[in-house]
Scaffold this motif. Structure first.
Motif, PDB file in Angstrom:
ATOM      1  N   MET A 155       1.136  -0.946   0.301  1.00  0.00           N
ATOM      2  CA  MET A 155       0.048   0.225   0.026  1.00  0.00           C
ATOM      3  C   MET A 155       0.513   1.226   0.291  1.00  0.00           C
ATOM      4  N   ILE A 156       1.826   1.654   1.021  1.00  0.00           N
ATOM      5  CA  ILE A 156       2.631   2.552   1.175  1.00  0.00           C
ATOM      6  C   ILE A 156       3.633   2.449  -0.101  1.00  0.00           C
ATOM      7  N   ARG A 157       3.869   1.366  -0.880  1.00  0.00           N
ATOM      8  CA  ARG A 157       4.833   1.639  -1.970  1.00  0.00           C
ATOM      9  C   ARG A 157       4.231   2.155  -3.466  1.00  0.00           C
ATOM     10  N   SER A 158       2.906   1.959  -2.840  1.00  0.00           N
ATOM     11  CA  SER A 158       2.031   1.863  -4.281  1.00  0.00           C
ATOM     12  C   SER A 158       1.334   3.722  -3.827  1.00  0.00           C
ATOM     13  N   VAL A 159       1.472   4.151  -2.699  1.00  0.00           N
ATOM     14  CA  VAL A 159       0.674   5.746  -2.678  1.00  0.00           C
ATOM     15  C   VAL A 159       2.078   6.269  -3.367  1.00  0.00           C
ATOM     16  N   LEU A 160       3.418   5.949  -2.666  1.00  0.00           N
ATOM     17  CA  LEU A 160       4.953   6.264  -3.177  1.00  0.00           C
ATOM     18  C   LEU A 160       5.050   6.048  -4.477  1.00  0.00           C
ATOM     19  N   ARG A 161       4.523   5.150  -5.190  1.00  0.00           N
ATOM     20  CA  ARG A 161       4.849   4.786  -6.643  1.00  0.00           C
ATOM     21  C   ARG A 161       3.992   5.998  -7.595  1.00  0.00           C
ATOM     22  N   TRP A 162       3.041   6.501  -6.836  1.00  0.00           N
ATOM     23  CA  TRP A 162       2.358   7.280  -7.433  1.00  0.00           C
ATOM     24  C   TRP A 162       2.536   8.827  -6.929  1.00  0.00           C
ATOM     25  N   GLY A 163       2.621   9.187  -6.086  1.00  0.00           N
ATOM     26  CA  GLY A 163       3.140  10.607  -6.081  1.00  0.00           C
ATOM     27  C   GLY A 163       4.457  10.140  -6.690  1.00  0.00           C
ATOM     28  N   GLY A 164       5.733   9.586  -7.134  1.00  0.00           N
ATOM     29  CA  GLY A 164       6.312   9.455  -7.673  1.00  0.00           C
ATOM     30  C   GLY A 164       6.344  10.270  -9.582  1.00  0.00           C
ATOM     31  N   ASN A 165       4.957   9.365  -9.138  1.00  0.00           N
ATOM     32  CA  ASN A 165       4.984   9.646 -10.698  1.00  0.00           C
ATOM     33  C   ASN A 165       4.639  10.671 -11.277  1.00  0.00           C
ATOM     34  N   ILE A 166       3.484  11.273 -10.638  1.00  0.00           N
ATOM     35  CA  ILE A 166       2.737  12.801  -9.959  1.00  0.00           C
ATOM     36  C   ILE A 166       3.848  13.767  -9.865  1.00  0.00           C
ATOM     37  N   LEU A 167       5.028  13.948  -8.955  1.00  0.00           N
ATOM     38  CA  LEU A 167       5.926  15.193  -8.875  1.00  0.00           C
ATOM     39  C   LEU A 167       6.707  15.073 -10.466  1.00  0.00           C
ATOM     40  N   THR A 168       7.176  13.639 -11.217  1.00  0.00           N
ATOM     41  CA  THR A 168       7.866  13.338 -12.490  1.00  0.00           C
ATOM     42  C   THR A 168       6.864  14.290 -13.310  1.00  0.00           C
ATOM     43  N   VAL A 169       6.104  14.145 -14.020  1.00  0.00           N
ATOM     44  CA  VAL A 169       4.605  14.782 -14.427  1.00  0.00           C
ATOM     45  C   VAL A 169       4.797  16.205 -13.909  1.00  0.00           C
ATOM     46  N   LEU A 170       4.465  16.785 -13.201  1.00  0.00           N
ATOM     47  CA  LEU A 170       4.252  18.462 -13.103  1.00  0.00           C
ATOM     48  C   LEU A 170       6.455  18.744 -12.780  1.00  0.00           C
ATOM     49  N   LEU A 171       6.869  18.531 -12.762  1.00  0.00           N
ATOM     50  CA  LEU A 171       8.236  18.594 -13.712  1.00  0.00           C
ATOM     51  C   LEU A 171       8.614  18.153 -15.019  1.00  0.00           C
ATOM     52  N   VAL A 172       7.827  17.927 -15.719  1.00  0.00           N
ATOM     53  CA  VAL A 172       8.246  17.872 -16.745  1.00  0.00           C
ATOM     54  C   VAL A 172       7.375  18.644 -17.529  1.00  0.00           C
ATOM     55  N   ILE A 173       6.053  19.071 -16.973  1.00  0.00           N
ATOM     56  CA  ILE A 173       5.008  20.671 -17.390  1.00  0.00           C
ATOM     57  C   ILE A 173       6.415  21.441 -17.044  1.00  0.00           C
ATOM     58  N   PHE A 174       6.246  21.776 -15.412  1.00  0.00           N
ATOM     59  CA  PHE A 174       6.676  22.844 -15.706  1.00  0.00           C
ATOM     60  C   PHE A 174       8.221  22.963 -16.249  1.00  0.00           C
ATOM     61  N   ILE A 175       9.195  22.123 -16.866  1.00  0.00           N
ATOM     62  CA  ILE A 175       9.972  22.126 -17.341  1.00  0.00           C
ATOM     63  C   ILE A 175       9.543  22.437 -18.871  1.00  0.00           C
ATOM     64  N   THR A 176       8.340  21.495 -19.659  1.00  0.00           N
ATOM     65  CA  THR A 176       8.213  21.296 -20.261  1.00  0.00           C
ATOM     66  C   THR A 176       8.008  24.173 -21.232  1.00  0.00           C
ATOM     67  N   PHE A 177       6.447  24.025 -20.005  1.00  0.00           N
ATOM     68  CA  PHE A 177       6.415  25.627 -19.972  1.00  0.00           C
ATOM     69  C   PHE A 177       7.312  26.455 -20.038  1.00  0.00           C
ATOM     70  N   SER A 178       9.232  25.776 -19.228  1.00  0.00           N
ATOM     71  CA  SER A 178       9.638  27.041 -19.049  1.00  0.00           C
ATOM     72  C   SER A 178      10.330  26.989 -20.730  1.00  0.00           C
ATOM     73  N   ILE A 179      10.641  25.592 -21.205  1.00  0.00           N
ATOM     74  CA  ILE A 179      11.772  25.441 -22.671  1.00  0.00           C
ATOM     75  C   ILE A 179      10.455  26.067 -23.151  1.00  0.00           C
ATOM     76  N   PHE A 180       9.277  26.415 -23.704  1.00  0.00           N
ATOM     77  CA  PHE A 180       8.621  26.321 -24.262  1.00  0.00           C
ATOM     78  C   PHE A 180       8.477  27.791 -24.298  1.00  0.00           C
ATOM     79  N   ALA A 181       8.500  28.266 -22.949  1.00  0.00           N
ATOM     80  CA  ALA A 181       8.331  30.217 -22.777  1.00  0.00           C
ATOM     81  C   ALA A 181      10.306  30.510 -23.586  1.00  0.00           C
ATOM     82  N   MET A 182      11.410  29.931 -23.048  1.00  0.00           N
ATOM     83  CA  MET A 182      12.169  30.271 -23.892  1.00  0.00           C
ATOM     84  C   MET A 182      12.380  30.404 -25.284  1.00  0.00           C
ATOM     85  N   PHE A 183      12.109  29.202 -25.752  1.00  0.00           N
ATOM     86  CA  PHE A 183      11.675  29.500 -27.457  1.00  0.00           C
ATOM     87  C   PHE A 183      10.779  30.621 -28.316  1.00  0.00           C
ATOM     88  N   HIS A 184       9.839  30.533 -27.374  1.00  0.00           N
ATOM     89  CA  HIS A 184       9.049  31.826 -27.815  1.00  0.00           C
ATOM     90  C   HIS A 184       9.528  33.075 -27.494  1.00  0.00           C
TER      91      HIS A 184
END
Length: 189
Positions: free
Chosen positions: A1-30
């Motif tokens: 159970m805890i392992r599953s929650v940690l995995r989901w939390g890690g996945n959510i953080l990874t997705v948020l980080l990718v969105i944040f960086i993508t947003f920043s890279i988009f802004a830089m190129f624009h």
């Protein structure tokens, strides 16, 4: 159970980080394509604070996100970003809204400055108002634009996410093979 929650939390953080960086890279190129226009995503514009004129609210290296705002809705106390020339943006607090026959303008001052800004800001120079800030987010975004930062913040999380998903798929396939390879008792016992 805890392992599953940690995995989901890690996945959510990874997705948020990718969105944040993508947003920043988009802004830089624009910004490189059109340096006179601040890139916007759904009316929100990311910028990096370069000076200490708004300390302690905003520090150099912070990322601010401004939202487009109707000049008629700006009031004293708002923190706005405005253009002082073609290449320079300033983020300061409005200390007075002036509505004269010549039009709407704003008197501004940096929180850390001793005096108000010398020139009034005409409404045409308004870029937006502060929506929120991310402490040190600008420094992180600037690092992410480098080769090492891109690898660390974009490629590594993507590869980790793919590796975790492949491991999950492999585990499920292995379970399926074990279940199908066990002989079934014809008597159902």
């Amino acid at each position: 159970m805890i392992r599953s929650v940690l995995r989901w939390g890690g996945n959510i953080l990874t997705v948020l980080l990718v969105i944040f960086i993508t947003f920043s890279i988009f802004a830089m190129f624009h910004a490189k394509k059109n340096p006179n226009n601040v890139p916007s995503i759904m009316g929100y514009k990311p910028l990096t604070v370069l000076t200490g004129s708004m300390q302690p609210i905003l520090d150099p290296g912070d990322m601010i996100v401004i939202r487009e705002k109707d000049p008629n809705d700006v009031k004293a106390g708002d923190i706005i970003t405005y253009r002082i020339d073609q290449d320079t943006l300033v983020t300061h607090r409005v200390v007075a809204v002036i509505d004269e026959a010549g039009g709407l303008s704003f008197r501004t001052k940096g929180d850390a400055n001793n005096t108000e800004d010398q020139d009034l800001v005409p409404k045409e120079r308004l870029v937006g108002a502060l929506a929120f800030n991310i402490p040190k987010g600008g420094a992180i975004a600037d690092f992410a634009k480098t080769g090492k930062g891109f690898i660390l913040f974009v490629l590594v999380p993507i590869f980790l996410l793919i590796a975790l998903e492949l491991k999950t798929i492999w585990t499920e396939l292995s379970k399926g093979k074990k279940d199908s390879s066990q002989p079934k008792d014809p008597m159902g016992v």
